[in-house]
Design a protein around this motif. Structure first.
Motif, short mmCIF file in Angstrom:
data_model
loop_
_atom_site.label_atom_id
_atom_site.label_comp_id
_atom_site.label_asym_id
_atom_site.label_seq_id
_atom_site.Cartn_x
_atom_site.Cartn_y
_atom_site.Cartn_z
N ILE A 66 2.73 10.46 -4.39
CA ILE A 66 2.69 11.06 -3.08
C ILE A 66 4.16 11.28 -2.54
N THR A 67 4.63 12.33 -2.04
CA THR A 67 6.00 12.52 -1.53
C THR A 67 5.91 13.71 -0.51
N GLY A 68 7.21 13.52 0.01
CA GLY A 68 7.40 14.63 1.17
C GLY A 68 6.39 14.55 2.15
N PRO A 69 5.99 15.86 2.81
CA PRO A 69 5.24 15.74 3.72
C PRO A 69 3.60 15.16 3.57
N ALA A 70 3.43 15.24 2.15
CA ALA A 70 2.17 14.51 2.05
C ALA A 70 2.12 13.04 2.11
N LEU A 71 3.27 12.51 1.87
CA LEU A 71 3.26 11.06 2.03
C LEU A 71 3.38 10.93 3.65
N THR A 72 4.02 11.77 4.45
CA THR A 72 3.76 11.43 5.86
C THR A 72 2.31 11.43 6.35
N THR A 73 1.56 12.49 5.79
CA THR A 73 0.17 12.48 6.08
C THR A 73 -0.56 11.23 5.72
N TRP A 74 -0.39 10.91 4.67
CA TRP A 74 -0.98 9.82 3.86
C TRP A 74 -0.55 8.61 4.88
N GLN A 75 0.57 8.36 5.30
CA GLN A 75 0.85 7.30 6.03
C GLN A 75 0.00 7.23 7.10
N LYS A 76 0.05 8.51 8.14
CA LYS A 76 -0.71 8.45 9.14
C LYS A 76 -2.02 8.12 8.87
N CYS A 77 -2.50 8.69 8.05
CA CYS A 77 -4.13 8.68 7.46
C CYS A 77 -4.31 7.18 7.57
N THR A 78 -3.44 6.44 6.80
CA THR A 78 -3.50 4.94 6.29
C THR A 78 -3.44 3.95 7.74
N LEU A 80 0.77 -1.26 -0.28
CA LEU A 80 -0.09 0.08 -0.09
C LEU A 80 0.87 1.07 0.03
N THR A 81 2.06 1.20 0.80
CA THR A 81 2.90 2.30 0.75
C THR A 81 3.65 2.62 -0.54
N GLU A 82 3.98 1.24 -1.18
CA GLU A 82 4.54 1.56 -2.77
C GLU A 82 3.68 2.32 -3.38
N PHE A 83 2.27 1.87 -3.37
CA PHE A 83 1.41 2.43 -4.31
C PHE A 83 1.30 4.06 -4.20
N ALA A 84 1.44 4.29 -2.84
CA ALA A 84 1.50 5.97 -2.59
C ALA A 84 2.77 6.42 -3.17
#
Lengths: 246, 181
Positions: free
Chosen positions: A181-193, A172-176
């Motif tokens: 999705i990179t940088g701070p957006a990735l951090t937000t995405w990871q937390k959300c997920t 799922l993280t690979e798909f991001a």
């Protein structure tokens, strides 16, 4: 007393042995209790996905259990709406995505269609895992980052060959990353997920879609009308969309 | 009964004709063969019902989905049917296997089968590609995997079992017979 009266009384008196009425009542009681318990258990298993987060993702149209609008900021009243109901673990949905996804995405980007994707998760029930719900939550988190369409395509592109193998969290993280999705957006995405912030949304889409009569995936609706069976080629879809455009 | 001979209709031949009819009648009422046929009908219908119920009872959500796939009932009602049906199937099946309240149980089982036949025909007529979910499973499948005629044929067979038992609930080795005579 008349001579035959005794016989008549004996015949009228209840026979010795079990009373059918009592046995019947017990059986009926077991039946009723069984049914009530089954319905209670069924209902509780339905709402079992306790919501850790009930935020509605960015891009959702048509109520809290609605689909996510792909590659557009808002619904346009001048163009037809194509609603696609799919499940990340459904092989035919994977084939559908391969055959029609690029066309729909292109038309959405060109503003020719409102492309709304409803990700359902009932295959989790059938396959006995939670991959559809996790992937849908992750895709909803990608929607918050404005990358729903890209994420959605990335998941289907990596669909396991064997239905039921599902998706790992690492995937799922690979798909991001694939979705850009990179940088701070990735951090937000990871937390959300990880937190499952859209768990309630995932459940709501399943219920809302079910109530809208969608019992199988993929289901495709053009302006609310089920056109799934007419879709043989991407061209057939384009033709229908054009016909529906006023 | 001694009077029976004199009360026989006059158009019957005076010889064996009447006696033969009487023989058939009592064979139907108390004969061993119909009792055994009844036992088989009871066991077939009962075991299939228990099997079908047991396959679904542990997965209520799946069962609800299978009912919803027919698109006959509303979302909520289909859910309740999905949750309750396996329990009812198992209980009616058990009653049939032990032969308790045979006529009523068979009537319930038969009505369920008629409802299933209706549902499967409905899905077939509407062109849905679904698994009937009769023994677990259910939901949308590829059109080539559907087996509506076979499902209906099986259920018709079970309706025949049920109809026999409703018409003649007396069966061999039944609890009805032991308890209520």
């Amino acid at each position: 007393m008349r001579p035959d009266a005794k016989k008549k009384i004996a015949a009228a008196a209840p026979k010795k042995g079990p009373n059918p009425v009592i046995i019947g009542a017990v059986v009926a009681a077991v039946l009723i209790v069984g049914v009530v318990v089954a319905i209670l258990i069924g209902n509780s298993s339905k709402s079992g996905t306790a919501a850790s987060g009930n935020a509605v993702p960015v891009g959702v149209v048509g109520g809290t259990g609605g689909g996510i609008l792909v590659d557009a900021a808002a619904l346009k009243s001048s163009v037809p709406t194509v609603d696609v109901y799919a499940d990340f673990q459904c092989p035919i949905c994977g084939q559908f995505e391969k055959a029609f996804g690029p066309t729909l995405t292109a038309m959405a980007k060109a503003g020719e269609v409102n492309y709304v994707v409803h990700m359902m998760s009932f295959l989790d029930t059938n396959l006995g895992n939670d991959s559809s719900a996790r992937a849908t939550n992750a895709a909803a988190c990608a929607a918050d980052a404005g990358k729903f369409g890209e994420y959605h395509s990335a998941v289907f592109a990596a669909q396991p060959a064997k239905e039921g193998d599902g998706y790992t969290n690492a995937q799922l993280t690979e798909f991001a990353t694939t979705a850009g999705i990179t940088g701070p957006a990735l951090t937000t995405w990871q937390k959300c997920t990880t937190d499952g912030q859209h768990t309630q949304y995932v459940a709501d889409v399943a219920t809302t879609s079910g109530k809208a009569g969608v019992t199988g995936t993929p289901t495709v609706k053009l302006d609310g009308k089920d056109i799934t069976k007419t879709l043989t080629t991407a061209d057939a879809l384009i033709t229908q969309v054009k016909l529906a455009t006023k | 009964m001694p009077q029976s001979a004199s009360s026989r209709p006059s158009w019957l031949p005076a010889s064996e004709g009447g006696a033969e009819l009487m023989g058939l009648k009592s064979q139907w009422d108390t004969g061993r063969l119909p009792d055994v046929i009844g036992l088989l009908a009871r066991l077939i219908l009962g075991v299939v019902l228990i099997w079908a119920g047991a396959a679904k009872v542990t997965q209520p959500a799946k069962s609800a989905l299978a009912v919803r796939a027919f698109k006959i009932l509303t979302y909520d009602v289909a859910g309740y049917v999905g949750y309750a049906l396996p329990v009812v199937e198992i209980l009616v099946g058990l009653l049939l296997v032990i032969g308790l309240f045979t006529r009523l149980s068979a009537a319930l089982g038969g009505l369920m089968m008629l409802a299933f036949i209706f549902g499967i025909s409905w899905a077939w007529a509407h062109g849905y590609s679904i698994d009937c979910g009769c023994f677990g499973g259910g939901g949308t499948i590829a059109a080539s995997q559907t087996k509506y005629p076979l499902d209906i044929l099986r259920d018709v067979g079970l309706v025949i079992c049920a109809a026999w038992l409703v018409a003649r609930p007396r069966t061999a080795y039944s609890l009805d017979h032991r308890l209520f005579g």
